[in-house]
Structure formats: structure tokens, C-alpha cells
Design an enzyme around this catalytic site. Sequence first.
Site, PDB file in Angstrom:
ATOM      1  N   THR A  88      67.866   2.379  41.301  1.00 45.31           N
ATOM      2  CA  THR A  88      67.114   1.850  40.164  1.00 45.31           C
ATOM      3  C   THR A  88      66.388   2.925  39.359  1.00 45.31           C
ATOM      4  OG1 THR A  88      65.391   1.328  41.760  1.00 45.31           O
ATOM      5  CG2 THR A  88      66.808  -0.486  41.084  1.00 45.31           C
ATOM      6  N   ASP A  90      66.989   9.013  41.342  1.00 47.65           N
ATOM      7  CA  ASP A  90      65.579   9.211  40.999  1.00 47.65           C
ATOM      8  C   ASP A  90      64.625   8.346  41.815  1.00 47.65           C
ATOM      9  OD1 ASP A  90      66.417  10.926  39.018  1.00 47.65           O
ATOM     10  OD2 ASP A  90      65.418   9.890  37.364  1.00 47.65           O
ATOM     11  N   LEU A 118      67.447  14.434  38.632  1.00 45.90           N
ATOM     12  CA  LEU A 118      68.519  14.936  37.783  1.00 45.90           C
ATOM     13  C   LEU A 118      69.740  14.048  37.904  1.00 45.90           C
ATOM     14  CD1 LEU A 118      68.177  18.735  38.617  1.00 45.90           C
ATOM     15  CD2 LEU A 118      67.474  17.588  36.502  1.00 45.90           C
ATOM     16  N   HIS A 161      86.725  39.831  28.912  1.00 46.98           N
ATOM     17  CA  HIS A 161      85.934  40.574  27.937  1.00 46.98           C
ATOM     18  C   HIS A 161      86.393  40.209  26.530  1.00 46.98           C
ATOM     19  CE1 HIS A 161      83.682  43.822  26.132  1.00 46.98           C
ATOM     20  NE2 HIS A 161      84.758  44.134  25.426  1.00 46.98           N
TER      21      HIS A 161
HETATM   22  P1  FAD Z   1      68.586   5.821  36.077  1.00 46.83           P
HETATM   23  O1  FAD Z   1      69.456   6.594  35.195  1.00 46.83           O
HETATM   24  O2  FAD Z   1      67.156   5.696  35.735  1.00 46.83           O
HETATM   25  O3  FAD Z   1      69.246   4.360  36.148  1.00 46.83           O
HETATM   26  C1  FAD Z   1      68.672   3.313  36.828  1.00 46.83           C
HETATM   27  C2  FAD Z   1      69.120   2.010  36.196  1.00 46.83           C
HETATM   28  O4  FAD Z   1      68.717   0.945  37.042  1.00 46.83           O
HETATM   29  C3  FAD Z   1      68.513   1.724  34.839  1.00 46.83           C
HETATM   30  O5  FAD Z   1      69.513   1.537  33.878  1.00 46.83           O
HETATM   31  C4  FAD Z   1      67.695   0.462  35.052  1.00 46.83           C
HETATM   32  O6  FAD Z   1      67.739  -0.428  33.937  1.00 46.83           O
HETATM   33  C5  FAD Z   1      68.366  -0.155  36.255  1.00 46.83           C
HETATM   34  N1  FAD Z   1      67.493  -1.022  37.051  1.00 46.83           N
HETATM   35  C6  FAD Z   1      66.233  -0.750  37.478  1.00 46.83           C
HETATM   36  N2  FAD Z   1      65.752  -1.775  38.196  1.00 46.83           N
HETATM   37  C7  FAD Z   1      66.725  -2.708  38.235  1.00 46.83           C
HETATM   38  C8  FAD Z   1      66.827  -3.991  38.842  1.00 46.83           C
HETATM   39  N3  FAD Z   1      65.825  -4.520  39.547  1.00 46.83           N
HETATM   40  N4  FAD Z   1      67.959  -4.688  38.651  1.00 46.83           N
HETATM   41  C9  FAD Z   1      68.994  -4.179  37.921  1.00 46.83           C
HETATM   42  N5  FAD Z   1      68.957  -2.969  37.353  1.00 46.83           N
HETATM   43  C10 FAD Z   1      67.829  -2.235  37.505  1.00 46.83           C
HETATM   44  N6  FAD Z   1      68.922  14.825  33.869  1.00 46.83           N
HETATM   45  C11 FAD Z   1      69.874  15.775  33.844  1.00 46.83           C
HETATM   46  O7  FAD Z   1      70.493  16.044  34.882  1.00 46.83           O
HETATM   47  N7  FAD Z   1      70.179  16.440  32.688  1.00 46.83           N
HETATM   48  C12 FAD Z   1      69.529  16.192  31.542  1.00 46.83           C
HETATM   49  O8  FAD Z   1      69.822  16.814  30.525  1.00 46.83           O
HETATM   50  C13 FAD Z   1      68.513  15.210  31.529  1.00 46.83           C
HETATM   51  N8  FAD Z   1      67.844  14.921  30.397  1.00 46.83           N
HETATM   52  C14 FAD Z   1      66.891  13.940  30.417  1.00 46.83           C
HETATM   53  C15 FAD Z   1      66.195  13.672  29.243  1.00 46.83           C
HETATM   54  C16 FAD Z   1      65.225  12.694  29.211  1.00 46.83           C
HETATM   55  C17 FAD Z   1      64.488  12.410  27.925  1.00 46.83           C
HETATM   56  C18 FAD Z   1      64.949  11.946  30.395  1.00 46.83           C
HETATM   57  C19 FAD Z   1      63.925  10.859  30.383  1.00 46.83           C
HETATM   58  C20 FAD Z   1      65.624  12.217  31.572  1.00 46.83           C
HETATM   59  C21 FAD Z   1      66.594  13.222  31.596  1.00 46.83           C
HETATM   60  N9  FAD Z   1      67.293  13.544  32.766  1.00 46.83           N
HETATM   61  C22 FAD Z   1      68.244  14.526  32.749  1.00 46.83           C
HETATM   62  C23 FAD Z   1      67.035  12.847  34.030  1.00 46.83           C
HETATM   63  C24 FAD Z   1      68.125  11.786  34.280  1.00 46.83           C
HETATM   64  O9  FAD Z   1      68.137  10.881  33.206  1.00 46.83           O
HETATM   65  C25 FAD Z   1      67.867  11.064  35.598  1.00 46.83           C
HETATM   66  O10 FAD Z   1      67.722  11.985  36.644  1.00 46.83           O
HETATM   67  C26 FAD Z   1      69.017  10.124  35.931  1.00 46.83           C
HETATM   68  O11 FAD Z   1      69.224   9.180  34.906  1.00 46.83           O
HETATM   69  C27 FAD Z   1      68.773   9.413  37.264  1.00 46.83           C
HETATM   70  O12 FAD Z   1      69.832   8.563  37.533  1.00 46.83           O
HETATM   71  P2  FAD Z   1      69.643   7.238  38.417  1.00 46.83           P
HETATM   72  O13 FAD Z   1      70.998   6.625  38.477  1.00 46.83           O
HETATM   73  O14 FAD Z   1      68.963   7.572  39.672  1.00 46.83           O
HETATM   74  O15 FAD Z   1      68.647   6.313  37.595  1.00 46.83           O
HETATM   75  P1  NAI Z   2      58.177  17.688  34.635  1.00 49.26           P
HETATM   76  O1  NAI Z   2      57.760  17.438  36.012  1.00 49.26           O
HETATM   77  O2  NAI Z   2      59.344  18.568  34.358  1.00 49.26           O
HETATM   78  O3  NAI Z   2      56.970  18.360  33.832  1.00 49.26           O
HETATM   79  C1  NAI Z   2      55.709  17.772  33.712  1.00 49.26           C
HETATM   80  C2  NAI Z   2      54.711  18.838  33.328  1.00 49.26           C
HETATM   81  O4  NAI Z   2      53.509  18.200  32.979  1.00 49.26           O
HETATM   82  C3  NAI Z   2      54.398  19.807  34.457  1.00 49.26           C
HETATM   83  O5  NAI Z   2      54.493  21.132  33.978  1.00 49.26           O
HETATM   84  C4  NAI Z   2      52.969  19.437  34.855  1.00 49.26           C
HETATM   85  O6  NAI Z   2      52.215  20.537  35.313  1.00 49.26           O
HETATM   86  C5  NAI Z   2      52.417  18.905  33.542  1.00 49.26           C
HETATM   87  N1  NAI Z   2      51.321  17.967  33.682  1.00 49.26           N
HETATM   88  C6  NAI Z   2      51.202  16.956  34.586  1.00 49.26           C
HETATM   89  N2  NAI Z   2      50.055  16.284  34.376  1.00 49.26           N
HETATM   90  C7  NAI Z   2      49.454  16.864  33.314  1.00 49.26           C
HETATM   91  C8  NAI Z   2      48.236  16.615  32.625  1.00 49.26           C
HETATM   92  N3  NAI Z   2      47.438  15.614  32.990  1.00 49.26           N
HETATM   93  N4  NAI Z   2      47.909  17.415  31.582  1.00 49.26           N
HETATM   94  C9  NAI Z   2      48.739  18.442  31.200  1.00 49.26           C
HETATM   95  N5  NAI Z   2      49.891  18.718  31.835  1.00 49.26           N
HETATM   96  C10 NAI Z   2      50.244  17.944  32.872  1.00 49.26           C
HETATM   97  O7  NAI Z   2      58.336  16.237  33.981  1.00 49.26           O
HETATM   98  P2  NAI Z   2      58.944  15.754  32.597  1.00 49.26           P
HETATM   99  O8  NAI Z   2      59.070  16.892  31.646  1.00 49.26           O
HETATM  100  O9  NAI Z   2      58.164  14.567  32.194  1.00 49.26           O
HETATM  101  O10 NAI Z   2      60.405  15.308  33.012  1.00 49.26           O
HETATM  102  C11 NAI Z   2      60.606  14.271  33.997  1.00 49.26           C
HETATM  103  C12 NAI Z   2      61.870  14.464  34.758  1.00 49.26           C
HETATM  104  O11 NAI Z   2      63.009  14.285  33.941  1.00 49.26           O
HETATM  105  C13 NAI Z   2      61.940  15.846  35.356  1.00 49.26           C
HETATM  106  O12 NAI Z   2      61.791  15.717  36.738  1.00 49.26           O
HETATM  107  C14 NAI Z   2      63.294  16.370  35.013  1.00 49.26           C
HETATM  108  O13 NAI Z   2      63.996  16.672  36.187  1.00 49.26           O
HETATM  109  C15 NAI Z   2      63.998  15.236  34.270  1.00 49.26           C
HETATM  110  N6  NAI Z   2      64.574  15.806  33.053  1.00 49.26           N
HETATM  111  C16 NAI Z   2      65.588  16.704  33.156  1.00 49.26           C
HETATM  112  C17 NAI Z   2      66.106  17.326  32.038  1.00 49.26           C
HETATM  113  C18 NAI Z   2      67.165  18.336  32.212  1.00 49.26           C
HETATM  114  O14 NAI Z   2      67.736  18.417  33.280  1.00 49.26           O
HETATM  115  N7  NAI Z   2      67.472  19.123  31.192  1.00 49.26           N
HETATM  116  C19 NAI Z   2      65.623  17.007  30.705  1.00 49.26           C
HETATM  117  C20 NAI Z   2      64.528  16.077  30.709  1.00 49.26           C
HETATM  118  C21 NAI Z   2      64.067  15.498  31.840  1.00 49.26           C
END
Ligand code: FAD
Ligand code: NAI
Length: 471
Positions: A147, A318, A325, A450
Site C-alpha cells: 500500500t 514503501d 524507492l 571512447h
Molecule cells: P505506492 O507506489 O505508493 O503504491 C501503493 C498503492 O496502493 C497506491 O496506488 C494506493 O492508492 C494503493 N493503496 C493504498 N491503500 C490501499 C488500500 N487499502 N486498498 C487498495 N489500494 C490501496 N522512486 C524512485 O525510485 N525514483 C524516482 O524517481 C522517484 N521519484 C519520486 C517522486 C515523487 C514526487 C515521489 C512522491 C516519490 C518518488 N519516488 C521515486 C518514490 C516512489 O514513488 C515510491 O518508492 C514507490 O512508488 C513505492 O512503491 P509501492 O508499490 O511500495 O507504493
Molecule cells: P527525504 O527523506 O529525502 O528528505 C527530507 C529532508 O527533510 C531531509 O533532508 C530532512 O533532514 C529534512 N527535514 C525533515 N524535517 C524537517 C523540518 N522540520 N525542517 C526542515 N527540514 C526537515 O524525503 P523527501 O524528499 O520528502 O522524499 C520522500 C521519499 O521519496 C524519499 O525517501 C525518497 O526515497 C523518495 N523519492 C525518491 C526520488 C528519487 O529516487 N529520485 C525522488 C523523490 C522522492
Amino acid sequence: ASSADPYDVIIVGGGPGGYVAAIKAGQLGLRTAIVEGRGALGGTCLNVGCIPSKAMLHNSNLYHAAKHDFKDRGIDVSDLKLNLPQMLKNKEKAVSGLTKGVEGLIKKNKVDYVKGWASFAGPTSLNISLTEGGETQIEGKNIIIATGSEVTPFPGMEFDEKSIVSSTGALDLEKVPEKMIVIGGGVIGLEMGSVWNRLGANVQVVEFLSSIGGAGIDGEVAKSFQKILQKQGVQFKLGTKVIDAEKKDGKVYLNVEDAKSGKKEQLDADVVLVAIGRRPTVKNLNLEAIGVELDNKGRVIVDDEFNTTCKGVKCIGDATFGPMLAHKAEEEGIAAVEIIKHGHGHVNYETIPSVIYTHPEVAWVGKSSEELKKDGVNIKVGTFPFMANSRAKTVLDTDGMVKVITEAETDKILGVHIIGPNAGELLAEAVLAMEYGASSEDVARTCHAHPTMSEAIKEAMLAAHFKAIHM
Ligand code: FAD
Ligand code: NAI
């Protein structure tokens, strides 16, 4: 099997963890259902995460380059204008194309897609509140919780997704804010902060710690990263604690204090992005009823075969331990299903890559110098700057470096940290090398084409093993 028989596996949640697990289960001949309530498959990643953010990162980078960089390259453009609605439309197109693609794959692998929200009625049964209305109950011999996670709110700040936004609102702003404050200098803060900085906003990142980039980033890389982003116009207020916020006259006022001296200050912005981390989505699953326990961060407790504290119920992605991730969730989804089918499955947590998709990108696998020193490991470090890489020079993209860390006694690669153009793609080679337990000499003796950026990896490996050639 008749439709009344229990499924072999039910997966709750259609994100990268859940949908990949469902496809794998279908491929392995298990009778499978996936339950998703949001109206589309792909989860956070496809709908409001990885995919839309990368669409915005790519196109905002092109706009920024056209505005600030093309002239130097000998390309004069006039009348350059941002068409934000069109940029947002392209992002939506990428999302809808990919989520429909996932739906096609689910069907192809004979997985039943149940549209609705699930909650546990017992260890092998789920109540589904159906999207089309009404309720149903389904039974599964195995249930996988996938979820995912949701944004962690800042206490006292309510998201209106217009002026106080989460990443979801930040992916959909109707106009470029004049001033944006990002709370949290982690991955989301830096990626989304970069997008709006490039599109013309004045962006200030407020971070509690004294460095940026989130957990696991190498200290040297984090410092260089901060300098490069500052050069691009992103401002940083590190070591600063946000206390509260108030909305007045169309603006948001933030009260902050210096984490060390306690000195207070008020900042103002048109849009505040809260990016202080994410937390598992588990609250509506009725986990208490089946005895699934959570840790003190709200994560579902699992053993090394993804079993929760309720027999027959597993959890991946997650919602449980480890980095949040998409690719980590996918690997776990596959391993969990293989364990159900074959009794074994495996994820190597030592080689999960991290990438921050700014420009330049930041990417790493394995441990940082700081972590290894703390563990008392005797290390060797080899670095190579993109400034000395012929391809980077040719394309005028020379910010950054490759840093390789090995175990001094054995030459085994323990960490690879890249800041530079295409770092995320370049990193795959280092991940593979570590997966195979390679030494820096192994990679240094491998022929690299290269002129390519990948030669910077070879050179950093040479530097860790003996000496780089082009430095
Ligand atoms: P999720 O993708 O959160 O999917 C869970 C799903 O479960 C959701 O669709 C939800 O609606 C559903 N669900 C929840 N509860 C229920 C229920 N009771 N019944 C039915 N369905 C339900 N990660 C990367 O690796 N690369 C990136 O570039 C990256 N960029 C990101 C950018 C942003 C802005 C954010 C917010 C996250 C990003 N992440 C990235 C993190 C990535 O999105 C998550 O790690 C990933 O989606 C986790 O996958 P998951 O399947 O565990 O959960
Ligand atoms: P994050 O954990 O990467 O960063 C949160 C930051 O906020 C930390 O540096 C922390 O010290 C700071 N922080 C926490 N509380 C604070 C406060 N009260 N005031 C000021 N700073 C504070 O979390 P983020 O950026 O929200 O991303 C969430 C998750 O989504 C991450 O775990 C990441 O793995 C995933 N994600 C992955 C991406 C990718 O793989 N490219 C892109 C975007 C998200």
C-alpha cells in the site's frame, strides 16, 4: 478454479511493488488479484511521483538550457516563451500512457484487477469498498500488502495544494510562483525545487540538517552538489528549523529559527512545498484485527521473507522497511512472489541504487565515505572529474565527478558516487560490478567506448586501483 475459490495471491496496492508482484505471480501461474482504489494502476510512482516529476525535470531543463545555455553553444533563439499548460499536458500524457500500459500487462498476465479500497476482514479475507459502489469480499491463501506511502504532513500546516503544497501539488502548479520555499533539502525538495527554479521562480530550500541530499549521500558529493545548485540560482538555508506557518494576503509566512543559535526569522513565499519525508499508508487496512504489527515509524514489521506478524500476510515496498524507492519495491514484489511459489527469493539490499534527477544528476550505490569510516573500514578512494572527460568537454557538460571507494586490503568496490551528466544511467555499470563482487581493477581493465562519459567511471576505478590515465 471457480470464481468462488480463494486466490493463490491477492496484492493490495497497484504501485511498482504491487503491480510488478502481480505480473510475476501471473507469469508463475498463480491465480492472482490486485486491489487498487485510486482509479489507476502504477501507484505513487506513475501517478504523482517518479514519472510526472521526471517529465517536468526534463522539459524544465530544456527550457532553462534554451534560455541560459544555447547562446554559448552557438544557437541563438529569440522569442523564447514558457508554455506551462503544454508542459503540464505532456506530463499527463506520459502518466496516462504508462498507467494504461500497466493495465494492459495486468490483463495479459491474467490477473484480476479489483477496483476499490481493501481492508482486512481476517488473515485470508479482504473487504473491498468498490469504486463503482457497494462492497465485496475476496479470499486469498496469501495476501501481500503493497500500500505504499503518503507525504508526511508538517504539524499545523494544512495542504491546500495551491499555496501550501505537497509534491503532488508541486507537480501541478498553474503558474510559476514568484517565490517558493521548500521545506526539506532531500530528494523531493531538490528535484521539485530545481523544476520551479528553472521555470523562473525564486527558490529557497530550508533544511534542518547542515547538508543536503537526504540519507546515504556522500559528504563530498553533497557539498559539490550544493555549490552547483547554488550556481543555478537555488538558495539554501541550512541548519534551520521551521516552527510554523501562517497564510495572509495571498502569501505564506514561515517562522524559522537557526538550529544552533536559536535566532528567529520570518520568511515569506507565494508557495511553500513541504518535503520532509513520507510515511507508510496503512491506516485503513484494519491491521489491528489480524495482528499485523508496526514499528515506531509506522512501518509494517517483516522478517527477511517479507512475512508480517500475521501468517500468510506479507508486506513489501514503501509500507515496510528500507529506502522508499520504486525499484526497491519492484525487487521485493518479485522476491515475495517467488517465495510464495518456490519457497525462496532474494533482494540484495547492498546494491540498491539511489538517483537524484537534477542537472547534473547525483547517483550512488553502496556506502559513503562517512559510513565506511564510521564502520572502521580501511578504504581507498579514486576520483575522476568530468572536466577531464572528453565527451563531457565536447558537449559542454563538465560539472561533477565520479568517486569510487574500495576496501584497501582487497580492492573490492564498496561504494560508487557520481555527480554529473546522466549519472543515473552511468551508475548501472557500478551496480552490476558490485552485484558481481567486482574489484576496481576488474572495471578498470574492462574496455569502455571512447568518447563516452562512462570512461570517467573507468578512470575513477583506475585511480582507486593505481592511477588514472587522463589526470
Ligand atoms: P505506492 O507506489 O505508493 O503504491 C501503493 C498503492 O496502493 C497506491 O496506488 C494506493 O492508492 C494503493 N493503496 C493504498 N491503500 C490501499 C488500500 N487499502 N486498498 C487498495 N489500494 C490501496 N522512486 C524512485 O525510485 N525514483 C524516482 O524517481 C522517484 N521519484 C519520486 C517522486 C515523487 C514526487 C515521489 C512522491 C516519490 C518518488 N519516488 C521515486 C518514490 C516512489 O514513488 C515510491 O518508492 C514507490 O512508488 C513505492 O512503491 P509501492 O508499490 O511500495 O507504493
Ligand atoms: P527525504 O527523506 O529525502 O528528505 C527530507 C529532508 O527533510 C531531509 O533532508 C530532512 O533532514 C529534512 N527535514 C525533515 N524535517 C524537517 C523540518 N522540520 N525542517 C526542515 N527540514 C526537515 O524525503 P523527501 O524528499 O520528502 O522524499 C520522500 C521519499 O521519496 C524519499 O525517501 C525518497 O526515497 C523518495 N523519492 C525518491 C526520488 C528519487 O529516487 N529520485 C525522488 C523523490 C522522492
